[in-house]
Design a protein around this motif. Structure first.
Motif, PDB file in Angstrom:
ATOM      1  N   SER A 118     -19.842 -42.378 -45.934  1.00 13.87           N
ATOM      2  CA  SER A 118     -19.275 -41.184 -45.288  1.00 13.87           C
ATOM      3  C   SER A 118     -18.809 -40.148 -46.312  1.00 13.87           C
ATOM      4  N   THR A 121     -20.875 -36.548 -47.757  1.00  5.94           N
ATOM      5  CA  THR A 121     -20.906 -35.145 -47.350  1.00  5.94           C
ATOM      6  C   THR A 121     -19.837 -34.291 -48.036  1.00  5.94           C
ATOM      7  N   MET A 532     -22.646 -21.642 -40.164  1.00  3.97           N
ATOM      8  CA  MET A 532     -21.283 -22.162 -40.066  1.00  3.97           C
ATOM      9  C   MET A 532     -20.250 -21.252 -40.727  1.00  3.97           C
ATOM     10  N   ARG A 533     -20.694 -20.401 -41.677  1.00  5.22           N
ATOM     11  CA  ARG A 533     -19.737 -19.537 -42.385  1.00  5.22           C
ATOM     12  C   ARG A 533     -19.913 -18.081 -41.995  1.00  5.22           C
ATOM     13  N   ALA A 536     -20.644 -17.246 -38.207  1.00  2.00           N
ATOM     14  CA  ALA A 536     -19.970 -18.163 -37.279  1.00  2.00           C
ATOM     15  C   ALA A 536     -19.616 -17.496 -35.948  1.00  2.00           C
ATOM     16  N   THR A 544     -25.397 -27.008 -30.187  1.00  2.00           N
ATOM     17  CA  THR A 544     -25.926 -27.854 -31.258  1.00  2.00           C
ATOM     18  C   THR A 544     -26.905 -28.873 -30.661  1.00  2.00           C
TER      19      THR A 544
ATOM     20  N   ASP B  39     -10.587 -22.539 -48.283  1.00  2.00           N
ATOM     21  CA  ASP B  39     -11.795 -21.803 -48.686  1.00  2.00           C
ATOM     22  C   ASP B  39     -12.700 -22.679 -49.547  1.00  2.00           C
ATOM     23  N   ALA B  43     -14.083 -24.389 -45.560  1.00  2.00           N
ATOM     24  CA  ALA B  43     -14.806 -23.254 -44.982  1.00  2.00           C
ATOM     25  C   ALA B  43     -16.313 -23.491 -44.820  1.00  2.00           C
ATOM     26  N   PRO B  44     -16.972 -24.232 -45.736  1.00  2.00           N
ATOM     27  CA  PRO B  44     -18.414 -24.408 -45.562  1.00  2.00           C
ATOM     28  C   PRO B  44     -18.800 -24.956 -44.185  1.00  2.00           C
ATOM     29  N   CYS B  45     -17.953 -25.770 -43.579  1.00  2.00           N
ATOM     30  CA  CYS B  45     -18.276 -26.294 -42.242  1.00  2.00           C
ATOM     31  C   CYS B  45     -17.433 -25.639 -41.151  1.00  2.00           C
ATOM     32  N   GLY B  47     -15.901 -22.694 -41.223  1.00  2.00           N
ATOM     33  CA  GLY B  47     -16.062 -21.251 -41.119  1.00  2.00           C
ATOM     34  C   GLY B  47     -15.116 -20.460 -41.997  1.00  2.00           C
ATOM     35  N   ASP B  48     -15.612 -19.305 -42.485  1.00  2.00           N
ATOM     36  CA  ASP B  48     -14.787 -18.399 -43.296  1.00  2.00           C
ATOM     37  C   ASP B  48     -13.567 -17.957 -42.504  1.00  2.00           C
ATOM     38  N   LYS B  49     -12.433 -17.927 -43.146  1.00  2.00           N
ATOM     39  CA  LYS B  49     -11.174 -17.449 -42.538  1.00  2.00           C
ATOM     40  C   LYS B  49     -10.891 -18.129 -41.189  1.00  2.00           C
ATOM     41  N   VAL B  51     -12.821 -18.861 -38.842  1.00  2.00           N
ATOM     42  CA  VAL B  51     -13.660 -18.438 -37.704  1.00  2.00           C
ATOM     43  C   VAL B  51     -14.737 -19.496 -37.525  1.00  2.00           C
ATOM     44  N   SER B  52     -14.642 -20.235 -36.413  1.00  2.00           N
ATOM     45  CA  SER B  52     -15.528 -21.388 -36.215  1.00  2.00           C
ATOM     46  C   SER B  52     -16.809 -20.997 -35.489  1.00  2.00           C
ATOM     47  N   SER B  53     -17.917 -21.609 -35.919  1.00  2.00           N
ATOM     48  CA  SER B  53     -19.194 -21.418 -35.224  1.00  2.00           C
ATOM     49  C   SER B  53     -19.278 -22.325 -34.000  1.00  2.00           C
ATOM     50  N   GLY B  54     -18.370 -23.284 -33.916  1.00  2.00           N
ATOM     51  CA  GLY B  54     -18.449 -24.270 -32.836  1.00  2.00           C
ATOM     52  C   GLY B  54     -19.250 -25.493 -33.244  1.00  2.00           C
ATOM     53  N   ILE B  55     -19.903 -25.428 -34.424  1.00  2.00           N
ATOM     54  CA  ILE B  55     -20.685 -26.589 -34.894  1.00  2.00           C
ATOM     55  C   ILE B  55     -19.705 -27.673 -35.363  1.00  2.00           C
ATOM     56  N   ALA B  80     -18.762 -36.156 -38.467  1.00  3.50           N
ATOM     57  CA  ALA B  80     -19.551 -35.867 -39.675  1.00  3.50           C
ATOM     58  C   ALA B  80     -18.669 -35.554 -40.881  1.00  3.50           C
ATOM     59  N   PRO B  82     -16.275 -36.116 -43.952  1.00  5.26           N
ATOM     60  CA  PRO B  82     -15.929 -37.265 -44.798  1.00  5.26           C
ATOM     61  C   PRO B  82     -14.425 -37.429 -44.916  1.00  5.26           C
TER      62      PRO B  82
END
Lengths: 556, 106
Positions: A118, A121, A532-533, A536, A544, B39, B43-45, B47-49, B51-55, B80, B82
């Motif tokens: 795990s 990632t 995702m960034r 978003a 998804t 940040d 943020a990579p998952c 979202g920046d600041k 702000v979520s994509s919902g993923i 997902a 870690p």
């Protein structure tokens, strides 16, 4: 029965056996570029043009394109992979599965699951994904996020061998497809955001044994190490996360080398060899034959790993064998394949960090945006770190001499503060960034390779992060982050057909035929760092979940 | 003076010095520190600041009383995501939580 007849029959049987056992030989891989039935390599052929001579689906009848089947991958994390096709069987990969699917019916033939630790990632910078696999002598070969190369029996999915090539604890991961060139498996690694020392490795397909390793960052005292400040090379990045291409005539593999680490340039003064450039290697030995650096001392994570598409074109009226790259930095590079000489370098998107290319020094003509950034000042940079385009591959039409590129139209406010020490295995960026997002964040462009100018362009509110593919019948296929799979007229950019898939498309389309029917296949499943960034807020209503779709003409 | 006493006094003086310095210069802005940690690692998952994509999970949905759930997810991992044990330390968790709560939905 006379002895010689017996011998002939035995000989025939033996050669048939050899035939079956040696499916997808080195020669088959070379030939598959022209095949309409077999997609045996990443890039739809060694030249990575993603061009098919199929014409059954054309501009007139594409409106009758209809879904034949969809295959679900039971996954929520993004489907970026390019499928392969051999003998009517489709092979698809994602971060935790490899599957073989009947290309006509969509029924699963086998699946192989991967169970990585795990903590893996933690060191995956930009989406928990896989971008594809390779086929060779009956084996389906792929990388895993936790740095194994796996060889599976292409008929059954059973594991044949497994080789570990790096550690996640040191920041490495594998997301790209392997490339098999001249009988050697070549793999890159990701991790330039985690202070790795990048490399390419060559493995023996029969045993999985590593036969060579070429580091992209020189060790202390080696040539090129003088281009790094202090001991900054030790964690200098230079990953190799996107698959290169291969020229069998020159016996050269071309591979894009990524950004230096960290993104903040102020603690690693110098050109930072061999980052941000195109490398040509001998596939048998891994020896570097040439290296052409596009961004000495990169400050903006402009990377340099984008697709390397080969073509034979005219440059300034002269026939040239070239390799082309639409680079994250905003330039479209056209280089001579044999020598790495820069032949044409022109912007294909808005850019402000350089005003042009100096062909005498082979360096960008930097503007004060770049020099101020190095001084630690806040600057507005175009394109942003996301690039003029990202990893998603462009395609090339030899018929129309056009490149079809999904571009980004995103800038950034950027400031590199005082440099900090990089720890291998931990994320190292050390810059402040805010994206600048115009109303249209991207375009699909048809670009002239030698001028960078667009013959046509289609604006998109949310930029596309899918690959493109084109056919001899004048169609360009690609997908939108909002899920639409589209077919576009290659000569004028008119969208002729679209189909709403169940999620966002970040994959790579292919086309192939079986028994006289042309099929088009694409993965749909939103994910990846851009969704995702940066985008978003624009994709919150895109569900998804990953599925592989295949289309054909109605009634076929 | 016994060595242990010396050590204790030194430690005490040192920590006073650190607290003093922090109080004099500027109070440590937890939200700002949290934003930096976010940040870099989140943020990579997410979202920046924020702000979520919902993923990945929308962290702005976390309520005030959900700190134990937050700590558990970050420390032990969830779906997902870690485990960040050893990378995001306890003091980072405080800062991250401050940043998330400062931007949470009403």
């Amino acid at each position: 029965m006379r002895i010689f007849r017996l011998m002939t029959i035995a000989g025939f049987a033996a050669s048939c056996f050899t035939c079956a056992a040696s499916a997808q030989t080195a020669a088959d891989l070379v030939a598959s570029q022209k095949s309409t039935k077999e997609i045996l390599t990443y890039g739809m052929g060694y030249n990575a043009q993603r061009y098919s001579s199929l014409t059954q689906i054309n501009r007139k009848n594409v409106k009758n394109l209809t879904a034949a089947w969809a295959y679900g991958l039971s996954d929520q994390l993004g489907l970026e992979a390019q499928p392969l096709v051999h003998d009517g069987v489709i092979y698809i990969t994602n971060h935790n599965r490899t599957a073989a699917v009947d290309g006509v019916t969509g029924k699963e033939l086998w699946r192989h699951n991967i169970d990585y630790p795990s903590e893996t990632t933690r060191v995956v910078c930009c989406g928990i994904v896989n971008r594809g696999s390779a086929l060779y002598e009956g084996k389906l070969i792929r990388g895993t996020l936790d740095n194994y190369i796996l060889a599976l029996d292409a008929k059954t999915g059973k594991e044949i061998w497994k080789t570990k090539i790096a550690d996640i604890a040191s920041g490495y991961s594998i997301t790209g497809a392997p490339l098999i060139a001249n009988g050697v498996i070549i793999t890159g690694v990701a991790g330039a955001e985690f202070g790795i020392r990048g490399f390419l490795a060559g493995l023996d397909p029969a045993t999985g044994k590593e036969i060579w390793r070429t580091y992209t960052i020189p060790a202390k005292g080696e040539k090129g190490s003088e281009t790094w400040e202090g001991d900054s090379a030790a964690t200098g990045g230079g990953s190799t996360w996107v698959t290169g291409s291969y020229d069998p005539e020159l016996n050269l593999v071309f591979w894009g080398i990524s950004n230096p680490a960290p993104w903040n340039p102020r603690g690693r003064k110098g050109d930072n060899l061999y980052t941000c450039g195109i490398m040509a290697l001998d596939p048998k030995t891994g020896a570097i034959k040439w290296f052409s650096q596009t961004d000495p001392h990169d400050a903006f994570d402009h990377d340099g790993v984008n697709a390397l598409v080969q073509a034979d074109i005219k440059v300034n009226g002269e026939a040239k064998k070239v390799v082309m790259q639409a680079h994250r930095d905003g330039f479209l590079y056209v280089l001579e394949r044999a020598t790495g000489k820069f032949l044409a370098v022109n912007p294909f998107v808005e850019m402000n960090w350089a005003s042009g290319w100096d062909y005498k020094t082979n360096r960008p003509m930097w503007t004060d945006v770049y020099t101020k950034a190095l001084a630690g000042e806040k600057v507005e940079v175009w394109p942003s770190l996301t690039g003029g385009t990202n990893w998603h591959p462009m395609s090339y039409s030899p018929k129309e001499n056009l490149l079809f590129i999904n571009t980004f139209n995103v800038g950034m406010n950027y400031q590199a503060g005082d440099p900090e020490k990089v720890t291998a295995g931990q994320r190292a960026q050390f810059v402040d960034l805010t994206p600048i997002k115009p109303a249209n964040m991207g375009y699909l462009k048809a670009v002239d390779p030698t001028t960078g100018k667009a013959k046509w362009e289609i604006p998109f509110k949310v930029a596309n992060t899918a690959g493109t593919m084109n056919t001899a019948s004048g169609l360009v296929f690609t997908g939108q982050l909002t899920g639409e799979f589209i077919a576009v007229n290659s000569s004028n950019g008119k969208i002729l057909w679209k189909f709403q898939t169940q999620s966002g498309i970040i994959g790579q389309p292919i086309t192939w035929e079986k028994d006289g029917v042309q099929y088009v296949t694409i993965g749909s499943g939103i994910g990846g760092v851009y969704a995702m960034r940066t985008a978003a807020a624009e994709v919150t209503h895109v569900p998804t979940g990953s599925a592989l779709w295949t289309f054909k003409l109605q009634g076929k | 003076m016994k060595p242990t006493l010396v050590a204790s006094l030194t430690l005490c003086a040192l920590s006073s010095l650190i607290i003093g310095a922090a109080a004099q210069d500027a109070p440590v802005d937890l939200v700002k520190v949290g934003a930096k940690t976010y940040d870099t690692n989140c943020a990579p998952c997410h979202g920046d600041k924020l702000v979520s994509s919902g993923i990945a999970f929308d962290l702005k949905r976390l309520r005030e009383d959900e700190r134990p759930r937050f700590d558990n997810s970050v420390t032990n991992g969830k779906n997902a995501m870690p485990s960040w044990r050893g990378i995001i330390k306890e003091k980072d968790l405080d800062a991250l939580w401050a940043y998330i709560r400062a931007n949470a939905y009403p």
